[in-house]
Design a protein around this motif. Structure first.
Motif, short mmCIF file in Angstrom:
data_model
loop_
_atom_site.label_atom_id
_atom_site.label_comp_id
_atom_site.label_asym_id
_atom_site.label_seq_id
_atom_site.Cartn_x
_atom_site.Cartn_y
_atom_site.Cartn_z
N GLN A 67 32.18 31.15 37.03
CA GLN A 67 32.78 29.78 37.32
C GLN A 67 34.25 30.06 36.85
O GLN A 67 35.08 29.25 37.61
CB GLN A 67 32.12 28.80 36.29
CG GLN A 67 32.68 27.32 36.24
CD GLN A 67 32.27 26.58 35.31
OE1 GLN A 67 31.35 26.92 34.38
NE2 GLN A 67 32.44 25.28 35.52
N ALA A 68 34.58 30.35 36.02
CA ALA A 68 36.22 30.51 35.51
C ALA A 68 37.04 31.27 36.36
O ALA A 68 38.03 31.04 36.79
CB ALA A 68 35.98 31.29 34.05
N ARG A 83 42.58 37.23 28.75
CA ARG A 83 42.56 37.13 27.41
C ARG A 83 41.76 36.11 26.59
O ARG A 83 40.83 36.35 25.81
CB ARG A 83 43.74 37.34 26.64
CG ARG A 83 44.58 38.76 26.94
CD ARG A 83 45.59 39.05 25.96
NE ARG A 83 46.75 38.22 26.23
CZ ARG A 83 47.71 38.31 27.17
NH1 ARG A 83 47.86 39.47 27.93
NH2 ARG A 83 48.81 37.37 27.20
N GLN A 84 41.98 35.00 27.12
CA GLN A 84 41.35 33.68 26.74
C GLN A 84 39.70 33.95 26.99
O GLN A 84 38.83 33.58 26.03
CB GLN A 84 41.81 32.35 27.30
CG GLN A 84 42.87 31.88 26.88
CD GLN A 84 43.43 30.53 27.51
OE1 GLN A 84 43.47 30.60 28.80
NE2 GLN A 84 43.43 29.54 26.90
N LEU A 85 39.45 34.41 28.09
CA LEU A 85 37.96 34.55 28.49
C LEU A 85 37.16 35.65 27.64
O LEU A 85 36.28 35.64 27.27
CB LEU A 85 37.98 34.80 30.23
CG LEU A 85 38.31 33.89 31.04
CD1 LEU A 85 38.08 34.24 32.38
CD2 LEU A 85 37.32 32.53 30.92
N PRO A 117 36.45 40.64 31.14
CA PRO A 117 37.46 39.86 32.39
C PRO A 117 38.65 40.76 32.63
O PRO A 117 39.14 40.66 33.79
CB PRO A 117 37.77 38.55 31.49
CG PRO A 117 36.64 38.32 30.69
CD PRO A 117 36.17 39.62 30.35
N GLN A 118 39.17 41.64 31.88
CA GLN A 118 40.28 42.37 32.02
C GLN A 118 40.15 43.56 32.94
O GLN A 118 40.96 44.36 33.19
CB GLN A 118 41.12 42.61 30.80
CG GLN A 118 41.77 41.67 30.03
CD GLN A 118 42.46 41.70 28.81
OE1 GLN A 118 41.77 42.35 27.95
NE2 GLN A 118 43.79 41.62 28.67
N VAL A 119 38.74 43.62 33.19
CA VAL A 119 38.41 44.89 33.91
C VAL A 119 37.77 44.20 35.23
O VAL A 119 38.11 44.62 36.34
CB VAL A 119 37.41 45.82 33.28
CG1 VAL A 119 36.63 46.87 34.22
CG2 VAL A 119 37.73 46.51 32.09
N TYR A 120 36.91 43.20 35.06
CA TYR A 120 36.21 42.68 36.24
C TYR A 120 37.08 41.90 37.27
O TYR A 120 36.98 42.05 38.53
CB TYR A 120 35.18 41.40 35.70
CG TYR A 120 34.55 40.76 36.75
CD1 TYR A 120 33.01 41.13 37.24
CD2 TYR A 120 34.81 39.38 36.87
CE1 TYR A 120 32.70 40.35 38.12
CE2 TYR A 120 34.13 38.65 37.83
CZ TYR A 120 33.04 39.18 38.24
OH TYR A 120 32.38 38.41 39.21
N VAL A 121 38.19 41.30 36.66
CA VAL A 121 38.99 40.63 37.74
C VAL A 121 39.81 41.51 38.38
O VAL A 121 39.77 41.38 39.64
CB VAL A 121 39.74 39.57 36.93
CG1 VAL A 121 40.93 39.08 37.93
CG2 VAL A 121 38.71 38.24 36.71
N PRO A 122 40.53 42.17 37.81
CA PRO A 122 41.49 43.33 38.45
C PRO A 122 40.80 44.13 39.55
O PRO A 122 41.25 44.49 40.48
CB PRO A 122 42.10 44.03 37.31
CG PRO A 122 42.30 43.28 36.36
CD PRO A 122 40.68 42.40 36.33
N ARG A 123 39.72 44.80 39.00
CA ARG A 123 38.93 45.47 39.89
C ARG A 123 38.35 44.88 41.13
O ARG A 123 38.54 45.49 42.07
CB ARG A 123 37.52 46.14 39.07
CG ARG A 123 36.78 46.94 39.67
CD ARG A 123 35.57 46.04 40.51
NE ARG A 123 34.38 47.05 41.24
CZ ARG A 123 33.69 46.59 42.08
NH1 ARG A 123 33.82 45.30 42.40
NH2 ARG A 123 32.89 47.21 42.42
N ASN A 124 37.94 43.71 41.09
CA ASN A 124 37.78 42.87 42.22
C ASN A 124 38.91 42.49 43.05
O ASN A 124 38.61 42.45 44.34
CB ASN A 124 37.03 41.54 41.75
CG ASN A 124 35.36 41.83 41.19
OD1 ASN A 124 34.95 42.98 41.39
ND2 ASN A 124 34.66 40.83 40.74
N VAL A 125 39.94 42.28 42.39
CA VAL A 125 41.04 41.85 43.22
C VAL A 125 41.70 42.92 44.12
O VAL A 125 41.80 43.02 45.60
CB VAL A 125 42.46 41.56 42.60
CG1 VAL A 125 43.44 41.62 43.13
CG2 VAL A 125 42.04 40.03 41.86
N LEU A 126 41.44 44.12 43.63
CA LEU A 126 41.94 45.61 44.23
C LEU A 126 40.86 45.91 45.40
O LEU A 126 41.15 46.55 46.42
CB LEU A 126 42.15 46.70 43.35
CG LEU A 126 43.08 46.30 42.09
CD1 LEU A 126 43.38 47.56 41.35
CD2 LEU A 126 44.58 45.96 43.05
#
Length: 208
Positions: A67-68, A83-85, A117-126
């Motif tokens: 969701q976030a 970092r908040q997540l 989140p600091q792995v999940y999001v950058p990985r998916n973006v790339l």
């Protein structure tokens, strides 16, 4: 229409599949911000529930995190939000006996590194960007003229670069810069150790 008595209100953004669409004119994350706030509230509820039943912490990965960061492949997520997540997820892990365990270690041990989140999001973006590049080789020709201009602007913005990220391309470049990589061209990147990575467009599309 206004002359005929119909009220007209100008808008600078439009909601498209849950994402603020500005036609890449400026960054707008109003909808994403509201979604993030709701997700953080959900995280607090999960943490309270986890005090009664530790199995509830899995709801962070299956409910709160998706969701976030909904549609993060399109505009990315700023590091402060990531970092908040991570902190929200870690709070469900920490106990009075946790000692000096860091948020990163707590999340990696309990949820796994890919849920950070600091792995999940950058990985998916790339991965999303690379998959699109392989599926549509013409993207390389279309992005080449503007890539360097966007990179220079984001690099010059320093820690405030996410304020000017407007779409998928700038999200990819900003993500790489945050990782201390040098995105020289759409298909040519240099990592933090100096190794060069070149996209082989002959490969099969990345499973996403």
């Amino acid at each position: 229409l206004r002359a005929r008595g119909y009220p007209i209100k100008g808008e600078t953004t439009a909601r498209d599949l849950g994402v603020d669409n500005t036609l890449a004119r400026r960054r707008s994350v109003k909808v994403a911000g509201r979604r993030m706030s709701k997700a953080l509230c959900k995280a607090a509820k999960i943490n309270r529930l986890a005090l009664k039943d530790r199995r509830a912490i899995k709801l962070h990965r299956t409910g709160m995190l998706p969701q976030a960061v909904w549609a993060h492949e399109v505009k990315g997520v700023a590091p402060t939000r990531l970092r908040q997540l991570k902190s929200a997820m870690a709070r469900s892990v920490f106990t009075s006996s946790s000692g000096g365990v860091s948020a990163t270690m707590a999340v990696h041990i309990v949820f796994g590194p890919t849920a950070d989140p600091q792995v999940y999001v950058p990985r998916n973006v790339l991965v999303y960007f690379l998959a699109k590049m392989v599926l549509d080789p013409s993207l390389l020709l279309r992005l080449a003229p503007v890539w360097s201009k966007i990179r220079r602007r984001l690099h010059a913005a320093g820690s405030r670069r996410w304020n000017i990220v407007k779409g998928p391309v700038s999200a990819v470049i900003a993500t790489l810069l945050d990782l201390s990589w040098r995105p020289l061209r759409p298909n040519l990147w240099t990592d933090a150790q100096g190794a060069t990575w070149v996209l082989d467009s002959s490969l099969s599309p990345v499973s996403y």
